[in-house]
Design a protein around this motif. Sequence first.
Motif, PDB file in Angstrom:
ATOM      1  N   LYS A 149       4.147   4.296  -8.860  1.00  0.00           N
ATOM      2  CA  LYS A 149       3.248   4.875  -9.870  1.00  0.00           C
ATOM      3  C   LYS A 149       3.457   6.391  -9.951  1.00  0.00           C
ATOM      4  CE  LYS A 149      -0.200   4.866 -12.735  1.00  0.00           C
ATOM      5  NZ  LYS A 149       0.137   4.573 -14.112  1.00  0.00           N
ATOM      6  N   LYS A 150       3.548   7.036  -8.803  1.00  0.00           N
ATOM      7  CA  LYS A 150       3.743   8.489  -8.753  1.00  0.00           C
ATOM      8  C   LYS A 150       5.056   8.907  -9.420  1.00  0.00           C
ATOM      9  CE  LYS A 150       3.796  12.388  -5.567  1.00  0.00           C
ATOM     10  NZ  LYS A 150       3.783  12.828  -4.185  1.00  0.00           N
ATOM     11  N   GLU A 151       6.066   8.043  -9.354  1.00  0.00           N
ATOM     12  CA  GLU A 151       7.355   8.316  -9.999  1.00  0.00           C
ATOM     13  C   GLU A 151       7.303   8.156 -11.511  1.00  0.00           C
ATOM     14  OE1 GLU A 151      10.282   9.560  -8.818  1.00  0.00           O
ATOM     15  OE2 GLU A 151       9.142   9.941  -6.983  1.00  0.00           O
ATOM     16  N   GLY A 152       6.156   7.706 -12.026  1.00  0.00           N
ATOM     17  CA  GLY A 152       5.985   7.628 -13.471  1.00  0.00           C
ATOM     18  C   GLY A 152       6.158   6.250 -14.084  1.00  0.00           C
ATOM     19  N   TYR A 153       6.281   5.234 -13.251  1.00  0.00           N
ATOM     20  CA  TYR A 153       6.421   3.871 -13.768  1.00  0.00           C
ATOM     21  C   TYR A 153       5.051   3.238 -14.012  1.00  0.00           C
ATOM     22  CZ  TYR A 153      11.235   4.274 -12.187  1.00  0.00           C
ATOM     23  OH  TYR A 153      12.530   4.688 -12.003  1.00  0.00           O
ATOM     24  N   ALA A 154       4.969   2.389 -15.013  1.00  0.00           N
ATOM     25  CA  ALA A 154       3.800   1.530 -15.184  1.00  0.00           C
ATOM     26  C   ALA A 154       3.922   0.445 -14.121  1.00  0.00           C
ATOM     27  CB  ALA A 154       3.778   0.929 -16.582  1.00  0.00           C
ATOM     28  N   VAL A 155       2.885   0.248 -13.316  1.00  0.00           N
ATOM     29  CA  VAL A 155       2.966  -0.626 -12.149  1.00  0.00           C
ATOM     30  C   VAL A 155       1.826  -1.636 -12.154  1.00  0.00           C
ATOM     31  CG1 VAL A 155       2.960  -0.669  -9.624  1.00  0.00           C
ATOM     32  CG2 VAL A 155       4.049   1.223 -10.806  1.00  0.00           C
ATOM     33  N   ALA A 156       2.164  -2.862 -11.759  1.00  0.00           N
ATOM     34  CA  ALA A 156       1.150  -3.907 -11.605  1.00  0.00           C
ATOM     35  C   ALA A 156       1.457  -4.706 -10.344  1.00  0.00           C
ATOM     36  CB  ALA A 156       1.143  -4.833 -12.816  1.00  0.00           C
ATOM     37  N   ALA A 157       0.408  -5.303  -9.794  1.00  0.00           N
ATOM     38  CA  ALA A 157       0.546  -6.154  -8.614  1.00  0.00           C
ATOM     39  C   ALA A 157       0.082  -7.560  -8.941  1.00  0.00           C
ATOM     40  CB  ALA A 157      -0.274  -5.591  -7.459  1.00  0.00           C
ATOM     41  N   LYS A 191       0.835  -1.212   0.000  1.00  0.00           N
ATOM     42  CA  LYS A 191       0.000   0.000   0.000  1.00  0.00           C
ATOM     43  C   LYS A 191       0.867   1.258   0.000  1.00  0.00           C
ATOM     44  CE  LYS A 191      -3.401  -0.506   2.674  1.00  0.00           C
ATOM     45  NZ  LYS A 191      -4.343  -0.636   3.771  1.00  0.00           N
ATOM     46  N   GLN A 192       2.057   1.172   0.568  1.00  0.00           N
ATOM     47  CA  GLN A 192       2.973   2.310   0.584  1.00  0.00           C
ATOM     48  C   GLN A 192       3.855   2.356  -0.666  1.00  0.00           C
ATOM     49  OE1 GLN A 192       5.164   2.259   4.267  1.00  0.00           O
ATOM     50  NE2 GLN A 192       3.301   2.074   5.479  1.00  0.00           N
ATOM     51  N   LEU A 193       4.344   1.208  -1.106  1.00  0.00           N
ATOM     52  CA  LEU A 193       5.306   1.177  -2.210  1.00  0.00           C
ATOM     53  C   LEU A 193       4.688   1.343  -3.601  1.00  0.00           C
ATOM     54  CD1 LEU A 193       7.634  -1.711  -0.990  1.00  0.00           C
ATOM     55  CD2 LEU A 193       8.181   0.726  -1.096  1.00  0.00           C
ATOM     56  N   LEU A 194       3.615   0.619  -3.885  1.00  0.00           N
ATOM     57  CA  LEU A 194       3.064   0.643  -5.248  1.00  0.00           C
ATOM     58  C   LEU A 194       2.635   2.038  -5.698  1.00  0.00           C
ATOM     59  CD1 LEU A 194       1.149  -2.754  -5.218  1.00  0.00           C
ATOM     60  CD2 LEU A 194       3.251  -2.225  -6.453  1.00  0.00           C
ATOM     61  N   PRO A 195       1.878   2.793  -4.871  1.00  0.00           N
ATOM     62  CA  PRO A 195       1.514   4.154  -5.307  1.00  0.00           C
ATOM     63  C   PRO A 195       2.729   5.068  -5.498  1.00  0.00           C
ATOM     64  CG  PRO A 195       0.068   3.449  -3.533  1.00  0.00           C
ATOM     65  CD  PRO A 195       1.177   2.431  -3.634  1.00  0.00           C
ATOM     66  N   ARG A 196       3.774   4.877  -4.706  1.00  0.00           N
ATOM     67  CA  ARG A 196       4.987   5.684  -4.876  1.00  0.00           C
ATOM     68  C   ARG A 196       5.660   5.379  -6.204  1.00  0.00           C
ATOM     69  NH1 ARG A 196       7.803   5.639   1.120  1.00  0.00           N
ATOM     70  NH2 ARG A 196       6.079   6.700   2.167  1.00  0.00           N
TER      71      ARG A 196
END
Length: 148
Positions: free
Chosen positions: A32-40, A25-30
């Motif tokens: 994403k905010k840095e501009g990476y495409a993110v998936a879990a 919950k802390q890492l994934l949004p960060r």
Amino acid sequence: MEKKLRLMMSTNATWANSGYATMAKQLLPRMKKEGYAVAANNFYGQEGGVFELDGIKNYPKIASAWGDDSLFHHQRDFKADIAFTNQDIWTMDYQLLKGMNRFIPIVPIDHEPAPPRVLERLRIAYRIVTYSKFGHQMLLNENLHSTY
């Protein structure tokens, strides 16, 4: 601006009630905010299909309770450049981990010495992230470098 690297993390779903979920919950949004495409790859807390939540694509487990098979397949579907694991890696299939793109475990090391099944998997990691100075030192004792 979206960055080129695509990141996937194998973890508990961010809405689950666990320590791993809290970290996700802390890492994934960060990320994403840095501009990476993110998936879990949610091996716990999600059943059924794939969906997007707050700009993060969420994949469910497939057959393995620990998500190693789903991480292997979902990483390819998402075209992830890096596969982070936010979980105990001793449970994960060695051969599947070996076939992943840039496998980076974010791993707790809480034994002295570090367990052989953990070390075996860490030796094939692209990079290693440890939670504590203790874990970092235990890995140095095994000639493994980690970022603390």
